[in-house]
Motif scaffolding. Sequence first.
Motif, mmCIF file in Angstrom:
data_model
loop_
_atom_site.group_PDB
_atom_site.id
_atom_site.type_symbol
_atom_site.label_atom_id
_atom_site.label_comp_id
_atom_site.label_asym_id
_atom_site.label_seq_id
_atom_site.Cartn_x
_atom_site.Cartn_y
_atom_site.Cartn_z
ATOM 1 N N ALA A 97 0.836 -1.208 0.000
ATOM 2 C CA ALA A 97 0.000 0.000 0.000
ATOM 3 C C ALA A 97 0.866 1.252 0.000
ATOM 4 O O ALA A 97 0.590 2.208 -0.735
ATOM 5 C CB ALA A 97 -0.933 -0.005 1.210
ATOM 6 N N CYS A 98 1.925 1.265 0.792
ATOM 7 C CA CYS A 98 2.809 2.426 0.846
ATOM 8 C C CYS A 98 3.520 2.635 -0.490
ATOM 9 O O CYS A 98 3.621 3.762 -0.979
ATOM 10 C CB CYS A 98 3.819 2.268 1.972
ATOM 11 S SG CYS A 98 4.835 3.725 2.230
ATOM 12 N N GLY A 99 3.998 1.569 -1.094
ATOM 13 C CA GLY A 99 4.638 1.675 -2.396
ATOM 14 C C GLY A 99 3.690 2.168 -3.473
ATOM 15 O O GLY A 99 4.041 3.018 -4.290
ATOM 16 N N THR A 100 2.465 1.651 -3.444
ATOM 17 C CA THR A 100 1.458 2.090 -4.417
ATOM 18 C C THR A 100 1.133 3.564 -4.234
ATOM 19 O O THR A 100 1.025 4.323 -5.202
ATOM 20 C CB THR A 100 0.183 1.234 -4.277
ATOM 21 O OG1 THR A 100 0.529 -0.138 -4.448
ATOM 22 C CG2 THR A 100 -0.856 1.640 -5.301
ATOM 23 N N MET A 101 0.987 3.987 -2.973
ATOM 24 C CA MET A 101 0.694 5.399 -2.720
ATOM 25 C C MET A 101 1.859 6.295 -3.118
ATOM 26 O O MET A 101 1.647 7.425 -3.571
ATOM 27 C CB MET A 101 0.344 5.594 -1.251
ATOM 28 C CG MET A 101 -1.036 5.095 -0.898
ATOM 29 S SD MET A 101 -1.472 5.626 0.752
ATOM 30 C CE MET A 101 -1.659 4.045 1.542
ATOM 31 N N ALA A 102 3.095 5.818 -2.983
ATOM 32 C CA ALA A 102 4.251 6.610 -3.405
ATOM 33 C C ALA A 102 4.267 6.784 -4.922
ATOM 34 O O ALA A 102 4.571 7.870 -5.426
ATOM 35 C CB ALA A 102 5.543 5.958 -2.927
ATOM 36 N N VAL A 103 3.905 5.722 -5.642
ATOM 37 C CA VAL A 103 3.837 5.823 -7.107
ATOM 38 C C VAL A 103 2.732 6.788 -7.521
ATOM 39 O O VAL A 103 2.920 7.623 -8.416
ATOM 40 C CB VAL A 103 3.633 4.420 -7.730
ATOM 41 C CG1 VAL A 103 3.300 4.522 -9.203
ATOM 42 C CG2 VAL A 103 4.874 3.569 -7.513
ATOM 43 N N VAL A 104 1.585 6.711 -6.856
ATOM 44 C CA VAL A 104 0.482 7.629 -7.164
ATOM 45 C C VAL A 104 0.894 9.063 -6.823
ATOM 46 O O VAL A 104 0.588 9.997 -7.576
ATOM 47 C CB VAL A 104 -0.798 7.207 -6.411
ATOM 48 C CG1 VAL A 104 -1.867 8.279 -6.493
ATOM 49 C CG2 VAL A 104 -1.321 5.887 -6.957
ATOM 50 N N ALA A 105 1.594 9.263 -5.714
ATOM 51 C CA ALA A 105 2.063 10.606 -5.347
ATOM 52 C C ALA A 105 3.028 11.139 -6.392
ATOM 53 O O ALA A 105 3.007 12.330 -6.719
ATOM 54 C CB ALA A 105 2.728 10.575 -3.974
ATOM 55 N N TRP A 106 3.881 10.270 -6.920
ATOM 56 C CA TRP A 106 4.801 10.692 -7.969
ATOM 57 C C TRP A 106 4.037 11.135 -9.215
ATOM 58 O O TRP A 106 4.382 12.125 -9.844
ATOM 59 C CB TRP A 106 5.750 9.539 -8.302
ATOM 60 C CG TRP A 106 6.679 9.832 -9.434
ATOM 61 C CD1 TRP A 106 7.764 10.649 -9.423
ATOM 62 C CD2 TRP A 106 6.587 9.309 -10.754
ATOM 63 N NE1 TRP A 106 8.362 10.662 -10.653
ATOM 64 C CE2 TRP A 106 7.651 9.846 -11.495
ATOM 65 C CE3 TRP A 106 5.699 8.431 -11.378
ATOM 66 C CZ2 TRP A 106 7.851 9.534 -12.826
ATOM 67 C CZ3 TRP A 106 5.910 8.115 -12.713
ATOM 68 C CH2 TRP A 106 6.972 8.671 -13.416
ATOM 69 N N ALA A 107 2.974 10.403 -9.550
ATOM 70 C CA ALA A 107 2.186 10.749 -10.740
ATOM 71 C C ALA A 107 1.363 12.012 -10.524
ATOM 72 O O ALA A 107 1.184 12.810 -11.447
ATOM 73 C CB ALA A 107 1.279 9.580 -11.109
ATOM 74 N N VAL A 108 0.855 12.206 -9.321
ATOM 75 C CA VAL A 108 -0.032 13.339 -9.048
ATOM 76 C C VAL A 108 0.753 14.627 -8.795
ATOM 77 O O VAL A 108 0.316 15.703 -9.183
ATOM 78 C CB VAL A 108 -0.939 13.018 -7.835
ATOM 79 C CG1 VAL A 108 -1.689 14.239 -7.358
ATOM 80 C CG2 VAL A 108 -1.902 11.902 -8.190
ATOM 81 N N ALA A 109 1.894 14.542 -8.160
ATOM 82 C CA ALA A 109 2.650 15.722 -7.734
ATOM 83 C C ALA A 109 3.575 16.226 -8.824
ATOM 84 O O ALA A 109 4.762 16.423 -8.598
ATOM 85 C CB ALA A 109 3.438 15.400 -6.481
ATOM 86 N N ARG A 110 3.067 16.530 -9.957
ATOM 87 C CA ARG A 110 3.871 16.985 -11.091
ATOM 88 C C ARG A 110 4.844 18.091 -10.685
ATOM 89 O O ARG A 110 4.449 19.172 -10.316
ATOM 90 C CB ARG A 110 2.952 17.538 -12.170
ATOM 91 C CG ARG A 110 1.981 16.527 -12.656
ATOM 92 C CD ARG A 110 0.960 17.169 -13.579
ATOM 93 N NE ARG A 110 -0.337 16.606 -13.198
ATOM 94 C CZ ARG A 110 -1.378 17.312 -12.834
ATOM 95 N NH1 ARG A 110 -1.336 18.612 -12.828
ATOM 96 N NH2 ARG A 110 -2.495 16.729 -12.507
ATOM 97 N N GLY A 111 6.112 17.784 -10.738
ATOM 98 C CA GLY A 111 7.115 18.787 -10.452
ATOM 99 C C GLY A 111 7.520 18.910 -8.994
ATOM 100 O O GLY A 111 8.391 19.694 -8.669
#
Length: 129
Positions: free
Chosen positions: A8-22
């Motif tokens: 879950a933490c890894g998945t949320m980190a990937v989603v954060a990377w995709a959402v937090a452009r820049g």
Amino acid sequence: MERNGIVACGTMAVVAWAVARGRPAAPPGVVAGGVLVAMSYLGIKGGIDGLVGATAGGESGRLNAAIRLVKFFTRYAILSAAAYVMMARLRLPPVAVFVGASSIVVAVMFEAFRRVGGPPEEPVKKYDV
């Protein structure tokens, strides 16, 4: 549950990377929150294991329980210092740290939903006290 928390933490980190452009600090913030909650979980687990072991240990068990109690509260002091360093000194986004810390909640929810719909399991073994 530990494995589900890591996933879950890894998945949320990937989603954060995709959402937090820049914003490169978002994924490390999520991972940092996951590390905080993992440390807390291991501290609670160790404290409970020590308490259960102390009830069966007699006089030496009481001393062991006292030592484990000191360790338990020391871990929380270390956790608070680590959270301060992560947010104030490393300037990781507090929302990302919170999302990472909530990974254990997502793991517990996943376990609960998985067990509701699945076949019944064998009974949970209790500690012999």
